[in-house]
Design a protein around this motif. Structure first.
Motif, PDB file in Angstrom:
ATOM      1  N   PRO A 131       0.836  -1.204   0.000  1.00  0.00           N
ATOM      2  CA  PRO A 131       0.000   0.000   0.000  1.00  0.00           C
ATOM      3  C   PRO A 131       0.870   1.252   0.000  1.00  0.00           C
ATOM      4  N   TYR A 132       0.382   2.288  -0.645  1.00  0.00           N
ATOM      5  CA  TYR A 132       1.036   3.596  -0.550  1.00  0.00           C
ATOM      6  C   TYR A 132      -0.022   4.599  -0.135  1.00  0.00           C
ATOM      7  N   TYR A 133       0.154   5.128   1.064  1.00  0.00           N
ATOM      8  CA  TYR A 133      -0.845   6.026   1.634  1.00  0.00           C
ATOM      9  C   TYR A 133      -0.532   7.477   1.286  1.00  0.00           C
ATOM     10  N   ASN A 134      -1.434   8.092   0.536  1.00  0.00           N
ATOM     11  CA  ASN A 134      -1.338   9.516   0.231  1.00  0.00           C
ATOM     12  C   ASN A 134      -2.227  10.285   1.197  1.00  0.00           C
ATOM     13  N   ILE A 135      -1.657  11.283   1.853  1.00  0.00           N
ATOM     14  CA  ILE A 135      -2.436  12.081   2.792  1.00  0.00           C
ATOM     15  C   ILE A 135      -3.290  13.078   2.012  1.00  0.00           C
ATOM     16  N   LYS A 136      -4.567  13.028   2.253  1.00  0.00           N
ATOM     17  CA  LYS A 136      -5.520  13.877   1.547  1.00  0.00           C
ATOM     18  C   LYS A 136      -5.386  15.325   2.028  1.00  0.00           C
ATOM     19  N   VAL A 137      -5.136  16.199   1.076  1.00  0.00           N
ATOM     20  CA  VAL A 137      -5.061  17.630   1.391  1.00  0.00           C
ATOM     21  C   VAL A 137      -6.433  18.229   1.103  1.00  0.00           C
ATOM     22  N   ASP A 138      -7.201  18.483   2.148  1.00  0.00           N
ATOM     23  CA  ASP A 138      -8.564  18.987   1.963  1.00  0.00           C
ATOM     24  C   ASP A 138      -8.619  20.504   2.145  1.00  0.00           C
ATOM     25  N   GLU A 139      -9.829  21.041   1.974  1.00  0.00           N
ATOM     26  CA  GLU A 139     -10.024  22.485   2.074  1.00  0.00           C
ATOM     27  C   GLU A 139      -9.630  23.018   3.447  1.00  0.00           C
ATOM     28  N   GLU A 140      -9.895  22.227   4.476  1.00  0.00           N
ATOM     29  CA  GLU A 140      -9.583  22.663   5.831  1.00  0.00           C
ATOM     30  C   GLU A 140      -8.084  22.911   5.999  1.00  0.00           C
ATOM     31  N   LEU A 141      -7.250  21.997   5.464  1.00  0.00           N
ATOM     32  CA  LEU A 141      -5.802  22.164   5.558  1.00  0.00           C
ATOM     33  C   LEU A 141      -5.332  23.377   4.759  1.00  0.00           C
ATOM     34  N   VAL A 142      -5.916  23.549   3.565  1.00  0.00           N
ATOM     35  CA  VAL A 142      -5.549  24.691   2.725  1.00  0.00           C
ATOM     36  C   VAL A 142      -5.941  25.991   3.419  1.00  0.00           C
ATOM     37  N   ASN A 143      -7.162  26.032   3.965  1.00  0.00           N
ATOM     38  CA  ASN A 143      -7.638  27.248   4.650  1.00  0.00           C
ATOM     39  C   ASN A 143      -6.767  27.576   5.861  1.00  0.00           C
ATOM     40  N   LYS A 144      -6.368  26.530   6.586  1.00  0.00           N
ATOM     41  CA  LYS A 144      -5.523  26.733   7.761  1.00  0.00           C
ATOM     42  C   LYS A 144      -4.176  27.335   7.361  1.00  0.00           C
ATOM     43  N   GLN A 145      -3.608  26.837   6.267  1.00  0.00           N
ATOM     44  CA  GLN A 145      -2.328  27.367   5.793  1.00  0.00           C
ATOM     45  C   GLN A 145      -2.475  28.807   5.317  1.00  0.00           C
ATOM     46  N   ILE A 146      -3.614  29.117   4.667  1.00  0.00           N
ATOM     47  CA  ILE A 146      -3.863  30.491   4.216  1.00  0.00           C
ATOM     48  C   ILE A 146      -3.929  31.431   5.409  1.00  0.00           C
ATOM     49  N   GLU A 147      -4.616  30.995   6.472  1.00  0.00           N
ATOM     50  CA  GLU A 147      -4.701  31.819   7.678  1.00  0.00           C
ATOM     51  C   GLU A 147      -3.320  32.054   8.279  1.00  0.00           C
ATOM     52  N   ASN A 148      -2.474  31.032   8.235  1.00  0.00           N
ATOM     53  CA  ASN A 148      -1.101  31.180   8.737  1.00  0.00           C
ATOM     54  C   ASN A 148      -0.326  32.208   7.913  1.00  0.00           C
ATOM     55  N   PHE A 149      -0.480  32.138   6.597  1.00  0.00           N
ATOM     56  CA  PHE A 149       0.206  33.096   5.731  1.00  0.00           C
ATOM     57  C   PHE A 149      -0.304  34.516   5.975  1.00  0.00           C
ATOM     58  N   LYS A 150      -1.609  34.652   6.118  1.00  0.00           N
ATOM     59  CA  LYS A 150      -2.195  35.986   6.354  1.00  0.00           C
ATOM     60  C   LYS A 150      -1.681  36.562   7.674  1.00  0.00           C
ATOM     61  N   ALA A 151      -1.508  35.682   8.667  1.00  0.00           N
ATOM     62  CA  ALA A 151      -0.984  36.132   9.960  1.00  0.00           C
ATOM     63  C   ALA A 151       0.499  36.482   9.859  1.00  0.00           C
ATOM     64  N   ASN A 152       1.264  35.622   9.161  1.00  0.00           N
ATOM     65  CA  ASN A 152       2.709  35.833   9.055  1.00  0.00           C
ATOM     66  C   ASN A 152       3.079  37.082   8.256  1.00  0.00           C
ATOM     67  N   TYR A 153       2.265  37.411   7.259  1.00  0.00           N
ATOM     68  CA  TYR A 153       2.585  38.531   6.382  1.00  0.00           C
ATOM     69  C   TYR A 153       1.714  39.758   6.659  1.00  0.00           C
ATOM     70  N   GLY A 154       1.186  39.845   7.871  1.00  0.00           N
ATOM     71  CA  GLY A 154       0.383  41.004   8.250  1.00  0.00           C
ATOM     72  C   GLY A 154       1.249  42.227   8.509  1.00  0.00           C
ATOM     73  N   SER A 155       0.622  43.299   9.002  1.00  0.00           N
ATOM     74  CA  SER A 155       1.352  44.548   9.230  1.00  0.00           C
ATOM     75  C   SER A 155       0.923  45.182  10.550  1.00  0.00           C
ATOM     76  N   TYR A 156       1.802  46.032  11.100  1.00  0.00           N
ATOM     77  CA  TYR A 156       1.533  46.742  12.353  1.00  0.00           C
ATOM     78  C   TYR A 156       1.169  48.196  12.055  1.00  0.00           C
ATOM     79  N   SER A 157       0.291  48.733  12.902  1.00  0.00           N
ATOM     80  CA  SER A 157      -0.072  50.147  12.778  1.00  0.00           C
ATOM     81  C   SER A 157      -0.408  50.698  14.157  1.00  0.00           C
ATOM     82  N   GLU A 158      -0.314  52.028  14.290  1.00  0.00           N
ATOM     83  CA  GLU A 158      -0.656  52.655  15.557  1.00  0.00           C
ATOM     84  C   GLU A 158      -2.168  52.812  15.655  1.00  0.00           C
TER      85      GLU A 158
END
Length: 451
Positions: A131-158
């Motif tokens: 058997p060769y098990y491929n891990i299913k990349v679903d919408e939840e994983l993609v959305n979680k990664q997008i949220e991480n990117f949005k957080a990592n590349y955010g900006s600071y303001s006063e």
């Protein structure tokens, strides 16, 4: 010099080395001469002591040293030249070894036990299924990664008023029981806090919505419910001193910093994957899907190798090992081991050794060699994975290569990378020589394989 090999059985052998005077004497004479020139012996000027005296003082130790060098060199040369696949290291033979008399003899005989690796015969065909098990990349994983990117590349303001997880800087002053600044009390010009993380809701409420330049009276001890780590950091005191600061403080808000996550736009796409690589949200999501799939690939290969191991060991069948020799060697090679611990650990050691020899045989039989290019590629993969852990998906090739070159300066790292490169080639070979049953599983289902 005469060397003979006696195969006791398929996995045990005795190697006998006969050393005569001509094999070592020239080096002994040379070393005695050098010692005479360098030796500082009372009663004689340096280098002027009689040769007979130097011989008497150092002759035996020089002889032993040189004979051992000759024996060691020729022993390992013989093993290499005759391509003997030995396990562990040669050990002095305990039964056939004659007593060695360096005082009276000029010719010597040394006997060593060798443990020989058993021959591994493993044949695979397309009738063998894995058997060769491929891990299913679903919408939840993609959305979680997008949220991480949005957080990592955010900006600071006063900001003017405190909201959410705003970072607040200000003047912190300890008060006495009368509500005035305590003499010699805590006074911090640039104290930092995030009201959102206060545990006491009443104390937190004093800050939420407050504007710059507002002075707030609050109780840090109550706000953080006496948590030592938080209070020690905030008040700049030692943890054991926290219990002494249970009163009120004033906090004059001087600066409010707000962090806003990045928006889903071209600027974010460019920051994550490079300028112009993706041009819309659909392509962005597709690229993230591909990235996550690549990140999971080593885990999928690892699981595949575990399943392949079971098949390969079954195919190899029962294999004879030089058990007595290996136990002796394990005991001799590690002072911390005892006979009891060797007996206890031996089954697992043997299991791992068997699989190692199977892999070694497949690599040898199929000429699965790695070169500098393979090693560099694996170094870059390792570097890329390190950057990915910090949300950095767009790393320039020249930067990757520079980091990889730094990795390759460490000998142990190079050995690990060679092992990984060989393993990768072995996995590719196995995939080509068995029938693969592709199976898709979720991350949670995949994790259960290792519980």
């Amino acid at each position: 010099m005469n060397i003979t090999l006696n195969n006791v059985d398929p996995v045990n052998a005795i190697i006998k080395i006969e050393v005569i005077k001509d094999d070592y004497n020239s080096e002994v004479v040379k070393n005695i001469k050098n010692l005479r020139q360098q030796a500082s012996i009372p009663g004689f000027r340096k280098g002027m002591a009689p040769a007979s005296l130097v011989q008497k003082m150092y002759g035996k130790s020089v002889l032993i040293d040189e004979v051992n060098k000759v024996v060691s060199k020729n022993l390992y040369n013989y093993i290499q030249e005759n391509k003997l696949n030995v396990l562990g290291e040669p050990l002095p033979n305990e039964t056939e070894q004659k007593e060695i008399d360096f005082d009276n003899n000029e010719d010597f005989e040394f006997c060593f036990d060798l443990g020989l690796a058993p021959e591994m015969k493993v044949k695979l065909t397309k009738k063998d299924k894995l058997p060769y098990y491929n891990i299913k990349v679903d919408e939840e994983l993609v959305n979680k990664q997008i949220e991480n990117f949005k957080a990592n590349y955010g900006s600071y303001s006063e900001a003017e008023n405190i909201e959410g997880k705003d970072l607040v800087k200000g003047l912190l002053i300890e008060l006495d029981e009368n509500g005035t600044a305590k003499e010699n009390g805590i006074h911090i010009e640039e104290a930092v806090l995030m009201p959102f993380y206060m545990k006491n809701e009443a104390e937190k409420a004093k800050f939420m919505g407050a504007a710059k330049n507002t002075v707030i009276t609050f109780n840090p001890f109550e706000a953080y419910e006496g948590a030592q780590a938080e209070l020690a950091s905030f008040l700049k005191i030692k943890k054991e001193e926290v219990k002494n600061y249970t009163g009120n403080f004033t906090f004059e808000i001087r600066e409010i910093t707000r962090y806003a996550e990045a928006e889903m736009n071209q600027e974010l796409f460019d920051k994550v994957f490079g300028e112009g690589v993706v041009k819309n949200e659909e392509e962005f999501r597709g690229k993230i899907y591909e990235m996550i799939s690549q990140q999971y690939a080593p885990d999928c290969d690892y699981k595949f190798m575990l399943d392949a191991r079971a098949l390969l060991e079954k195919k190899a069948g029962n294999v004879e090992f030089p058990d007595a020799f290996l136990k002796r060697w394990l005991l001799a090679s590690n002072q911390d081991r005892t006979e009891e611990s060797v007996e206890e650990d031996y089954p697992k050691i043997l299991e791992d050794l068997k699989f190692h020899l199977i892999k070694e045989q497949i690599v040898k039989d199929n000429d699965l060699k790695v070169d500098d290019k393979d090693i560099m590629e694996h170094a870059k993969q390792a570097t890329r994975a390190q950057f990915a852990q910090y949300g950095m998906a767009n790393v320039p090739d020249d930067l990757l290569e520079n980091y990889a070159k730094e990795m390759l300066k460490k000998e142990e790292t190079v050995r690990n990378l060679i092992d990984r490169a060989v393993e990768a080639k072995l996995i590719t070979w196995l995939k080509e020589h068995v029938a693969l049953e592709d199976k898709e599983v979720t991350v949670d289902e995949f994790k259960k394989f290792f519980e």
